[in-house]
Design an enzyme around this catalytic site. Structure first.
Site, PDB file in Angstrom:
ATOM      1  N   GLN A 156      -6.388   8.758   4.922  1.00  0.00           N
ATOM      2  CA  GLN A 156      -5.175   8.904   5.971  1.00  0.00           C
ATOM      3  C   GLN A 156      -4.196   8.829   5.799  1.00  0.00           C
ATOM      4  O   GLN A 156      -2.586   8.653   5.724  1.00  0.00           O
ATOM      5  CB  GLN A 156      -5.036   7.632   7.151  1.00  0.00           C
ATOM      6  CG  GLN A 156      -6.501   7.915   7.647  1.00  0.00           C
ATOM      7  CD  GLN A 156      -6.639   6.415   8.266  1.00  0.00           C
ATOM      8  OE1 GLN A 156      -6.420   6.907   9.799  1.00  0.00           O
ATOM      9  NE2 GLN A 156      -8.157   5.706   8.144  1.00  0.00           N
TER      10      GLN A 156
ATOM     11  N   MET B 197      -7.094   3.225   9.936  1.00  0.00           N
ATOM     12  CA  MET B 197      -6.332   2.255   9.579  1.00  0.00           C
ATOM     13  C   MET B 197      -5.915   1.710  10.735  1.00  0.00           C
ATOM     14  O   MET B 197      -5.645   2.336  11.979  1.00  0.00           O
ATOM     15  CB  MET B 197      -5.478   2.930   8.404  1.00  0.00           C
ATOM     16  CG  MET B 197      -6.096   2.955   6.892  1.00  0.00           C
ATOM     17  SD  MET B 197      -5.347   2.797   5.429  1.00  0.00           S
ATOM     18  CE  MET B 197      -6.640   2.679   4.289  1.00  0.00           C
TER      19      MET B 197
ATOM     20  N   GLY C   8       0.962  -1.611   0.012  1.00  0.00           N
ATOM     21  CA  GLY C   8       0.184   0.064  -0.144  1.00  0.00           C
ATOM     22  C   GLY C   8       1.006   1.612  -0.388  1.00  0.00           C
ATOM     23  O   GLY C   8       2.298   1.444   0.106  1.00  0.00           O
TER      24      GLY C   8
ATOM     25  N   THR D 199       5.568   2.028   6.393  1.00  0.00           N
ATOM     26  CA  THR D 199       3.447   1.745   6.603  1.00  0.00           C
ATOM     27  C   THR D 199       2.742   3.015   7.710  1.00  0.00           C
ATOM     28  O   THR D 199       3.862   3.822   8.291  1.00  0.00           O
ATOM     29  CB  THR D 199       3.380   0.374   7.165  1.00  0.00           C
ATOM     30  OG1 THR D 199       2.113   0.413   7.942  1.00  0.00           O
ATOM     31  CG2 THR D 199       3.723   0.249   8.628  1.00  0.00           C
TER      32      THR D 199
ATOM     33  N   ASP E 122       1.157   2.486   9.735  1.00  0.00           N
ATOM     34  CA  ASP E 122       0.208   1.413  10.412  1.00  0.00           C
ATOM     35  C   ASP E 122       1.575   1.973  11.979  1.00  0.00           C
ATOM     36  O   ASP E 122       1.351   1.595  12.938  1.00  0.00           O
ATOM     37  CB  ASP E 122       0.320   0.424   9.684  1.00  0.00           C
ATOM     38  CG  ASP E 122      -1.173   0.365   9.783  1.00  0.00           C
ATOM     39  OD1 ASP E 122      -2.201   1.302   9.810  1.00  0.00           O
ATOM     40  OD2 ASP E 122      -1.689  -1.297   9.629  1.00  0.00           O
TER      41      ASP E 122
ATOM     42  N   THR F   9       6.750  -6.505   1.548  1.00  0.00           N
ATOM     43  CA  THR F   9       7.722  -6.824   0.686  1.00  0.00           C
ATOM     44  C   THR F   9       9.225  -7.113   1.150  1.00  0.00           C
ATOM     45  O   THR F   9       9.743  -7.742   0.718  1.00  0.00           O
ATOM     46  CB  THR F   9       7.915  -4.889   0.561  1.00  0.00           C
ATOM     47  OG1 THR F   9       6.296  -4.657  -0.063  1.00  0.00           O
ATOM     48  CG2 THR F   9       8.417  -4.909  -0.222  1.00  0.00           C
TER      49      THR F   9
ATOM     50  N   ASP G 259       5.774  -5.444   5.818  1.00  0.00           N
ATOM     51  CA  ASP G 259       6.187  -6.664   5.625  1.00  0.00           C
ATOM     52  C   ASP G 259       6.064  -7.483   4.953  1.00  0.00           C
ATOM     53  O   ASP G 259       6.820  -8.309   4.887  1.00  0.00           O
ATOM     54  CB  ASP G 259       5.507  -7.398   7.032  1.00  0.00           C
ATOM     55  CG  ASP G 259       3.942  -7.172   7.088  1.00  0.00           C
ATOM     56  OD1 ASP G 259       3.884  -6.139   6.603  1.00  0.00           O
ATOM     57  OD2 ASP G 259       3.824  -7.868   7.649  1.00  0.00           O
TER      58      ASP G 259
HETATM   59  O1  F6P Z   1      -0.906  -1.880   5.417  1.00  0.00           O
HETATM   60  C1  F6P Z   1      -1.065  -0.601   5.668  1.00  0.00           C
HETATM   61  C2  F6P Z   1      -3.179  -0.392   5.605  1.00  0.00           C
HETATM   62  O2  F6P Z   1      -3.271   0.420   5.905  1.00  0.00           O
HETATM   63  C3  F6P Z   1      -3.765  -1.292   6.771  1.00  0.00           C
HETATM   64  O3  F6P Z   1      -3.973  -0.178   8.064  1.00  0.00           O
HETATM   65  C4  F6P Z   1      -5.189  -1.476   5.857  1.00  0.00           C
HETATM   66  O4  F6P Z   1      -5.898  -2.707   6.152  1.00  0.00           O
HETATM   67  C5  F6P Z   1      -4.266  -1.556   4.732  1.00  0.00           C
HETATM   68  O5  F6P Z   1      -3.088  -0.464   4.495  1.00  0.00           O
HETATM   69  C6  F6P Z   1      -5.264  -1.153   3.340  1.00  0.00           C
HETATM   70  O6  F6P Z   1      -4.652  -1.212   2.200  1.00  0.00           O
HETATM   71  P1  F6P Z   1      -5.160  -1.394   1.103  1.00  0.00           P
HETATM   72  O7  F6P Z   1      -5.374   0.343   0.429  1.00  0.00           O
HETATM   73  O8  F6P Z   1      -4.219  -2.330  -0.280  1.00  0.00           O
HETATM   74  O9  F6P Z   1      -6.711  -1.920   0.902  1.00  0.00           O
END
Ligand code: F6P
Length: 349
Positions: free
Chosen positions: A274, A170, A10, A126, A128, A106, A104
């Protein structure tokens, strides 16, 4: 020396700042040629790459997204064909090594490619903030700032109407965003994936505030779940190494709380707001330091490692120590204690 660089998983505010710093550092300090691999590992499988020179990375420091594109479905290790294609394209482009910027997933792929002769340096990414071995990842500060502003905004409208306002952040397995933004945005209740919430306990907080304050603000991470309940999964993909898509626990909580309360309960899911847009100054600096440090690792030939931050110090750890692991909020974390002591409910009975 020719070094490929890619962004996987992401996206995240600060990716372009890393790309800029890696490229400028490698060109400036060791006259390396830098090759941008498009759409993460998919570009390696497809052989889609382009030269990144000084000019290509100028003016991108403060921009959101990634100029290279990304993919969270591509995995060269997925089949013999994709692996063969990725290795062949790395040879054809004469890559001496790759800088892989990602989470993680990647890092797990990067570690898995090593035995096949691909030399990789990882950069943790990330919003997160849950990558093992790294105290702070870039993008997190930006996400916390966005969520904090959202909490402040729902607070004034919640106060006007006398409502319970739920904001979903998120944070799949780790609740760092909800915890820090919840404290910064003065949430009354903070619910994390690490602490299963008790619906009655949350309802009791809202009822008590109905008498005193008219409104309640609840900040809930997408990965939070009720006691003896399940995570709220929006959907599962069939063709991705990262198939679970979360989202919607705020609506689940809304339905759980409403029967217990007089005031109306409303839910807001912040989602990708976010992750988009410009990184904060803090994230621009952190991302620049990470990119610069990745270039140092490449120069020293320290492949198979990921850049880390411990306190204010940059360092590195073996990719194998990071792959597939998550840094969650530990039970005794000082911010949890602080939240409880200033009267914030963590949804505990
Ligand atoms: O891993 C980061 C994150 O922001 C998570 O909190 C979330 O669940 C995920 O990416 C969402 O990713 P995508 O945009 O691929 O749905």
């Amino acid at each position: 020396m020719r070094i490929g660089v890619l962004t996987g998983g992401g996206d995240c505010p600060g990716l372009n700042a890393v790309l800029r710093a890696v490229t400028k550092s490698l060109i400036g300090t060791c006259s390396a040629e830098v090759i941008g691999i498009e759409d993460g590992f998919q570009g390696l499988i497809d052989g889609r790459m382009r030269v990144l020179d000084w000019r290509a990375v100028s003016g991108i420091l403060a921009t959101g997204g990634t100029i290279l594109g990304t993919s969270n479905r591509a995995n060269p290790l997925g089949s013999a064909e994709t692996l063969e294609a990725a290795l062949r394209h790395a040879r054809e482009w004469r890559l001496d090594g790759i800088v892989a910027i990602g989470g993680d997933g990647t890092m797990a792929i990067a570690g898995g490619l090593e035995p096949h002769g691909l030399k990789i340096v990882g950069v943790p990414k990330t919003i997160d903030n849950d990558i093992e071995g790294c105290d702070r990842s870039f993008g997190f500060d930006t996400a916390v700032a966005i969520v904090t502003e959202a909490l402040e905004r729902v607070q004034t409208t919640g106060q006007s109407h006398g409502r319970v306002m739920i904001v979903e952040t998120m944070g799949r397995y780790a609740g760092w965003i909800a915890l820090e933004a919840g404290i910064a945005g003065a949430a009354d209740v903070i619910l994390l994936p690490e602490i299963d919430y008790d619906v009655d306990a949350v309802a009791a907080v809202c009822r008590e505030r109905e008498q005193r304050q008219r409104y309640t603000v609840i900040c809930i991470a997408e990965g939070a779940k009720p006691r003896s309940g399940e995570m709220t999964i929006e959907r599962r993909l069939t063709d991705s190494p990262d198939p679970v898509r979360l989202g919607g626990v705020a609506h689940v909580l809304r339905a759980q709380l409403q029967p217990h309360l007089k005031s109306e309960v409303r839910a807001t899911v912040l989602g990708h707001v976010q992750r988009g847009g410009a990184p904060t100054p803090f994230d621009r600096v952190l991302a620049t330091r990470f990119g610069n440090e990745a270039a140092h690792l490449v120069q020293r030939g320290e492949f198979g490692r990921m850049v880390t931050l411990a306190g204010a110090e940059l360092g590195s750890v073996p990719l194998a120590d990071v792959a597939g692991r998550n840094r969650r909020v530990p039970a005794g974390h000082p911010l949890l204690t602080c939240a409880r002591q200033i009267g914030v409910s963590l949804g505990e009975r």
